[in-house]
Design a protein around this motif. Structure first.
Motif, PDB file in Angstrom:
ATOM      1  N   LEU A 146       0.700  -1.199   0.112  1.00  0.00           N
ATOM      2  CA  LEU A 146       0.070   0.095  -0.078  1.00  0.00           C
ATOM      3  C   LEU A 146       0.960   1.284  -0.197  1.00  0.00           C
ATOM      4  CD1 LEU A 146      -2.626  -1.175   2.629  1.00  0.00           C
ATOM      5  CD2 LEU A 146      -2.967  -1.214   0.266  1.00  0.00           C
ATOM      6  N   VAL A 147       1.075   1.547  -1.227  1.00  0.00           N
ATOM      7  CA  VAL A 147       1.967   2.960  -1.161  1.00  0.00           C
ATOM      8  C   VAL A 147       1.319   4.086  -1.758  1.00  0.00           C
ATOM      9  CG1 VAL A 147       4.050   3.658  -2.481  1.00  0.00           C
ATOM     10  CG2 VAL A 147       3.904   1.431  -2.203  1.00  0.00           C
ATOM     11  N   PRO A 148       1.524   4.938  -0.830  1.00  0.00           N
ATOM     12  CA  PRO A 148       0.426   6.286  -0.927  1.00  0.00           C
ATOM     13  C   PRO A 148       0.976   7.044  -2.264  1.00  0.00           C
ATOM     14  CG  PRO A 148       1.522   6.409   1.186  1.00  0.00           C
ATOM     15  CD  PRO A 148       2.025   5.227   0.479  1.00  0.00           C
ATOM     16  N   ASP A 149       0.145   7.800  -2.940  1.00  0.00           N
ATOM     17  CA  ASP A 149       0.404   8.677  -3.938  1.00  0.00           C
ATOM     18  C   ASP A 149       1.472   9.602  -3.708  1.00  0.00           C
ATOM     19  OD1 ASP A 149      -1.207   7.260  -5.814  1.00  0.00           O
ATOM     20  OD2 ASP A 149      -2.917   8.927  -5.586  1.00  0.00           O
ATOM     21  N   GLY A 150       2.655   9.913  -4.408  1.00  0.00           N
ATOM     22  CA  GLY A 150       3.579  10.786  -4.148  1.00  0.00           C
ATOM     23  C   GLY A 150       4.523  10.533  -2.980  1.00  0.00           C
ATOM     24  N   TYR A 151       4.377   9.178  -2.622  1.00  0.00           N
ATOM     25  CA  TYR A 151       5.284   8.947  -1.505  1.00  0.00           C
ATOM     26  C   TYR A 151       6.641   8.709  -1.815  1.00  0.00           C
ATOM     27  CZ  TYR A 151       6.784   5.938   2.560  1.00  0.00           C
ATOM     28  OH  TYR A 151       7.375   5.608   3.820  1.00  0.00           O
ATOM     29  N   LEU A 152       6.881   8.230  -2.732  1.00  0.00           N
ATOM     30  CA  LEU A 152       8.389   8.109  -3.279  1.00  0.00           C
ATOM     31  C   LEU A 152       9.215   9.421  -3.396  1.00  0.00           C
ATOM     32  CD1 LEU A 152       8.555   5.249  -5.949  1.00  0.00           C
ATOM     33  CD2 LEU A 152       9.430   5.285  -3.771  1.00  0.00           C
ATOM     34  N   ASP A 153       8.268  10.182  -3.965  1.00  0.00           N
ATOM     35  CA  ASP A 153       8.983  11.651  -4.137  1.00  0.00           C
ATOM     36  C   ASP A 153       9.712  12.263  -2.968  1.00  0.00           C
ATOM     37  OD1 ASP A 153       8.118  11.106  -6.713  1.00  0.00           O
ATOM     38  OD2 ASP A 153       6.236  12.222  -6.495  1.00  0.00           O
ATOM     39  N   THR A 154       9.097  11.791  -1.732  1.00  0.00           N
ATOM     40  CA  THR A 154       9.484  12.523  -0.413  1.00  0.00           C
ATOM     41  C   THR A 154      10.749  12.218   0.042  1.00  0.00           C
ATOM     42  OG1 THR A 154       8.373  11.118   1.124  1.00  0.00           O
ATOM     43  CG2 THR A 154       7.246  13.168   0.011  1.00  0.00           C
ATOM     44  N   PHE A 155      11.522  11.096  -0.606  1.00  0.00           N
ATOM     45  CA  PHE A 155      12.586  10.549  -0.216  1.00  0.00           C
ATOM     46  C   PHE A 155      13.957  10.871  -0.794  1.00  0.00           C
ATOM     47  CE2 PHE A 155       9.392   8.009   1.735  1.00  0.00           C
ATOM     48  CZ  PHE A 155       9.734   7.818   3.166  1.00  0.00           C
ATOM     49  N   PRO A 156      14.803  10.765  -0.366  1.00  0.00           N
ATOM     50  CA  PRO A 156      15.996  10.872  -1.296  1.00  0.00           C
ATOM     51  C   PRO A 156      16.325   9.810  -2.115  1.00  0.00           C
ATOM     52  CG  PRO A 156      16.590  10.703   1.232  1.00  0.00           C
ATOM     53  CD  PRO A 156      15.178  10.779   1.102  1.00  0.00           C
ATOM     54  N   PRO A 157      17.175   9.842  -3.224  1.00  0.00           N
ATOM     55  CA  PRO A 157      17.133   8.747  -4.220  1.00  0.00           C
ATOM     56  C   PRO A 157      17.683   7.299  -3.683  1.00  0.00           C
ATOM     57  CG  PRO A 157      18.250  10.607  -4.856  1.00  0.00           C
ATOM     58  CD  PRO A 157      17.938  11.268  -3.506  1.00  0.00           C
ATOM     59  N   GLU A 158      18.326   7.445  -2.659  1.00  0.00           N
ATOM     60  CA  GLU A 158      19.048   5.982  -2.042  1.00  0.00           C
ATOM     61  C   GLU A 158      17.901   5.204  -1.512  1.00  0.00           C
ATOM     62  OE1 GLU A 158      20.332   8.863  -1.195  1.00  0.00           O
ATOM     63  OE2 GLU A 158      20.676   8.765   1.063  1.00  0.00           O
ATOM     64  N   ILE A 159      16.911   6.016  -0.687  1.00  0.00           N
ATOM     65  CA  ILE A 159      15.621   5.286   0.017  1.00  0.00           C
ATOM     66  C   ILE A 159      14.704   5.025  -1.021  1.00  0.00           C
ATOM     67  CG2 ILE A 159      14.103   5.742   1.646  1.00  0.00           C
ATOM     68  CD1 ILE A 159      16.447   5.896   3.062  1.00  0.00           C
ATOM     69  N   GLN A 160      14.606   5.782  -2.081  1.00  0.00           N
ATOM     70  CA  GLN A 160      13.747   5.533  -3.251  1.00  0.00           C
ATOM     71  C   GLN A 160      13.971   4.380  -3.781  1.00  0.00           C
ATOM     72  OE1 GLN A 160      12.924   8.380  -6.348  1.00  0.00           O
ATOM     73  NE2 GLN A 160      12.648  10.169  -4.947  1.00  0.00           N
ATOM     74  N   ARG A 161      15.336   4.140  -3.952  1.00  0.00           N
ATOM     75  CA  ARG A 161      15.948   2.850  -4.688  1.00  0.00           C
ATOM     76  C   ARG A 161      15.587   1.618  -3.682  1.00  0.00           C
ATOM     77  NH1 ARG A 161      20.305   5.649  -6.913  1.00  0.00           N
ATOM     78  NH2 ARG A 161      21.276   5.441  -4.992  1.00  0.00           N
ATOM     79  N   LYS A 162      15.583   1.874  -2.355  1.00  0.00           N
ATOM     80  CA  LYS A 162      15.310   0.595  -1.441  1.00  0.00           C
ATOM     81  C   LYS A 162      13.863   0.409  -1.525  1.00  0.00           C
ATOM     82  CE  LYS A 162      16.442   0.297   3.015  1.00  0.00           C
ATOM     83  NZ  LYS A 162      17.025   0.947   4.283  1.00  0.00           N
ATOM     84  N   ILE A 163      12.975   1.198  -1.572  1.00  0.00           N
ATOM     85  CA  ILE A 163      11.750   1.077  -1.689  1.00  0.00           C
ATOM     86  C   ILE A 163      11.269   0.484  -2.995  1.00  0.00           C
ATOM     87  CG2 ILE A 163       9.293   2.083  -1.767  1.00  0.00           C
ATOM     88  CD1 ILE A 163      10.595   4.498   0.052  1.00  0.00           C
ATOM     89  N   ARG A 164      11.835   0.729  -4.017  1.00  0.00           N
ATOM     90  CA  ARG A 164      11.386   0.241  -5.424  1.00  0.00           C
ATOM     91  C   ARG A 164      11.875  -1.370  -5.555  1.00  0.00           C
ATOM     92  NH1 ARG A 164      12.939   5.108  -8.080  1.00  0.00           N
ATOM     93  NH2 ARG A 164      10.902   6.404  -8.540  1.00  0.00           N
ATOM     94  N   ARG A 165      12.927  -1.609  -4.786  1.00  0.00           N
ATOM     95  CA  ARG A 165      13.510  -3.081  -4.739  1.00  0.00           C
ATOM     96  C   ARG A 165      12.503  -3.854  -4.038  1.00  0.00           C
ATOM     97  NH1 ARG A 165      18.402  -2.842  -1.530  1.00  0.00           N
ATOM     98  NH2 ARG A 165      19.041  -1.402  -2.595  1.00  0.00           N
TER      99      ARG A 165
END
Ligand SMILES: [Mn+2]
Length: 262
Positions: A124-143
């Motif tokens: 359950l990923v909220p809309d716009g959630y990824l954008d609030t994080f720095p790239p390295e955390i975004q990568r972790k969530i995407r993984r």
């Protein structure tokens, strides 16, 4: 009474005495069963559960909790199970063995005059959630999300079911153990109302009185506005927290920790 619990992670190879842990979970279920009409298991009850196309003797380890679930459903308690991200690989055998109802998606229902939204919480990923994080955390969530798609892929699931159970289990329990050790080494506490994804997700999907989740292994009871509440249930191996909905629609967080340490 309706009870909600999640994240027992029974069978975890990261636990010192997993048979004693399972007995404690059984004890909690026995206690709830004395006045429960319904029990909702919100995922990750097992640290790893995979139903292969071949007989798998390793499931015998789960017999105490399977017997307890069967005893509850035999007594007329409706036991529901929403799959987590460690025990999604049930293809009918778990339901047949215990009489529980398995749900593969979040559930929205009305009980005791309250509208409930129930989910394990992964995915359950909220809309716009990824954008609030720095790239390295975004990568972790995407993984994590990529791995989740692999885990839910029907063709890959079928191929994994063809494996000899001993091979599949060695891989599965190893993966689950790693994820538990990682969490113990770097616990991720409550991130706050602006960052906690399940809270944000609930805010973006109004219309229910109570949102109840597992997955995060944190205990949270948060009011959203003057009607809604978000509960994150904690776990059934450290905090021993769970929730209860009374017949007049009150939702309370409880802990079995004291009772278990007696
Ligand atoms: Mn989980």
């Amino acid at each position: 009474m309706i009870y909600f619990l999640s994240d027992a992670h029974i069978g975890s190879r990261a636990m010192a005495d997993r048979s004693a842990h399972q007995q404690q979970v059984v004890h909690v279920l026995q206690t709830l069963a004395t006045d429960a009409d319904e029990v909702w298991l919100l995922g990750d009850i097992f640290d790893f559960w995979y139903e292969y196309l071949w007989p798998d003797r390793s499931k015998d380890e789960y017999q105490p909790v399977l017997d307890q679930l069967r005893a509850m459903t035999d007594r007329g308690i409706a036991v529901h199970f929403i799959i987590g991200n460690h025990d999604l690989w049930t293809f009918g055998a778990l339901a047949r063995r215990t009489g529980i109802t398995v749900h593969r998606t979040p559930q929205q229902l009305t009980r005791c005059g309250k509208r409930l939204f129930l989910a394990h919480g992964d995915g359950l990923v909220p809309d716009g959630y990824l954008d609030t994080f720095p790239p390295e955390i975004q990568r972790k969530i995407r993984r994590f999300m990529r791995l989740r798609r692999v885990f839910h892929n029907p063709l890959l699931q079928f191929l994994f079911r063809l494996l000899p159970p001993a091979w599949g289990n060695r891989f599965g329990y190893g993966w689950a153990r790693q994820s538990r050790l990682k969490e113990l080494a770097h616990p991720c506490g409550y991130k706050g109302e602006q960052q906690e994804e399940l809270v944000l997700w609930a805010k973006q999907h109004p219309g229910c009185d109570y949102y109840i989740f597992g997955h995060r292994h944190i205990e949270l009871d948060l009011e959203l506005g003057d009607r809604s509440r978000v509960l994150i249930l904690g776990d059934m191996f450290r905090q021993w927290t769970y929730a209860r909905l009374t017949d007049d629609g009150r939702l309370e967080m409880l802990s079995a920790a004291d009772e278990l340490s007696d």
